[in-house]
Each structure stands twice: as C-alpha cells, then as structure tokens.
Design a protein around this motif. Structure first.
Motif: not given
Length: 177
Positions: A92-107
């Motif tokens: 999960r991303l924090p609800r207040y994050s301005k990004r839509i997704i955090d990818l793993s380093r591999g992706a």
C-alpha cells in the motif's frame, strides 16, 4: 466478364472481408484504469513485510498502490518511452501520496526509470473481466482518480453465407417418376 465469373469474384470478396470484420477490436485505452506519476522503492524496504504479509524483494515485479486489491496484475507502461512491465500489487501507498504507484526496483529497472527516479506511467489491467471485478470490489465508491467503466461485449453479427448453388428440388404429385 460473364455472370458466373462475376458471382465468383463477389463471393471471394465477401469471404475475405467477412473474416476481417468478424471480431470487434479493443480500443487502445479500453483497459486503462489510471495515469499519473510513478516512483520506485528498494533497498530501504528489502526483506521487510509488505501490507499483505509477503516479504518484499526489491528485484521482484511488484508494486504498491493506494486502493487496488492485493494480487491485481497491472501492465505499467512508461508514457515517454513506451516500455512496459507487468507487476503484482502487494503493498500500500500512503493515502496522501501524490504518486499513483510505487514500483519495486526490479520493475523500475525494466522501465529504465532508475536514473530518473519518477516517471509518468499508464496503468492497465490484463483483461476486461478484471475491470468488472474492480467495479464489484469498489461498489458505489470507486476512487475518483481511477477510470473504471464496464466494457460492453461485442455483438457478433455472424450470419452464415447463403448457399448460392442451392437448387430447390421439385416434387411432382401423382408422377410416374
């Protein structure tokens, strides 16, 4: 050109074009559910537990999203280069994050965004049925940043071609034959 040759050419044209129009094509963005900024995370969270209980590996093809259900498979496409990768949502991303997704380093490595750090991406699901599942999952309160709408099933107007060579058989009543 005699009548038989013309009928043959018409039949061939119908046969060729009927195969072309038999299947409805998906629009390019029909499976798109979100577009926005993506980032990646790695070393700091490596080998820690994710929100769904799995152990995070920075070289795996996983991602963190604010609202999508765990286990959702997404196609993440970098808008500026067109590179894409499939990831599984397991954090999960924090609800207040301005990004839509955090990818793993591999992706992020496969998308060539390690040097940039952030990038504009498109999130798409694999199949139309996943959109239906997401609509059911969110119910009456879908996230406002997400584009969820049902995809209408294509209507198949397949009609068998008429038998051009059908000759009705005549039957004579009280005939000696």
């Amino acid at each position: 050109m005699n009548f038989d040759n013309m009928r043959l050419w018409i039949f061939l044209l119908i046969a060729v074009f009927s195969g072309t129009f038999a299947y409805a094509k998906m629009e390019g963005d029909s499976l798109l559910i979100q577009q926005g900024v993506a980032s990646f995370y790695g070393k700091r969270f490596h080998m820690r537990k994710t929100s769904n209980g799995e152990t995070f590996h920075m070289d795996s093809m996983t991602a963190a999203h604010k609202t999508l259900p765990f286990g959702t498979i997404l196609k993440v496409t970098r808008v500026d280069t067109g590179a894409s990768v499939y990831v599984k949502v397991n954090d999960r991303l924090p609800r207040y994050s301005k990004r839509i997704i955090d990818l793993s380093r591999g992706a992020a490595t496969k998308l060539d965004m390690i040097h940039d750090g952030v990038s504009v991406v498109r999130l798409e699901v694999e199949k139309p049925r996943v959109i239906d599942e997401l609509i059911e999952y969110f119910g009456d309160n879908p996230p406002t940043t997400m584009r969820l709408r049902p995809i209408a099933k294509a209507i198949n107007f397949y009609k068998p071609l008429p038998n051009w060579y059908f000759i009705p058989q005549l039957t004579f009543i009280n005939s000696p034959l």
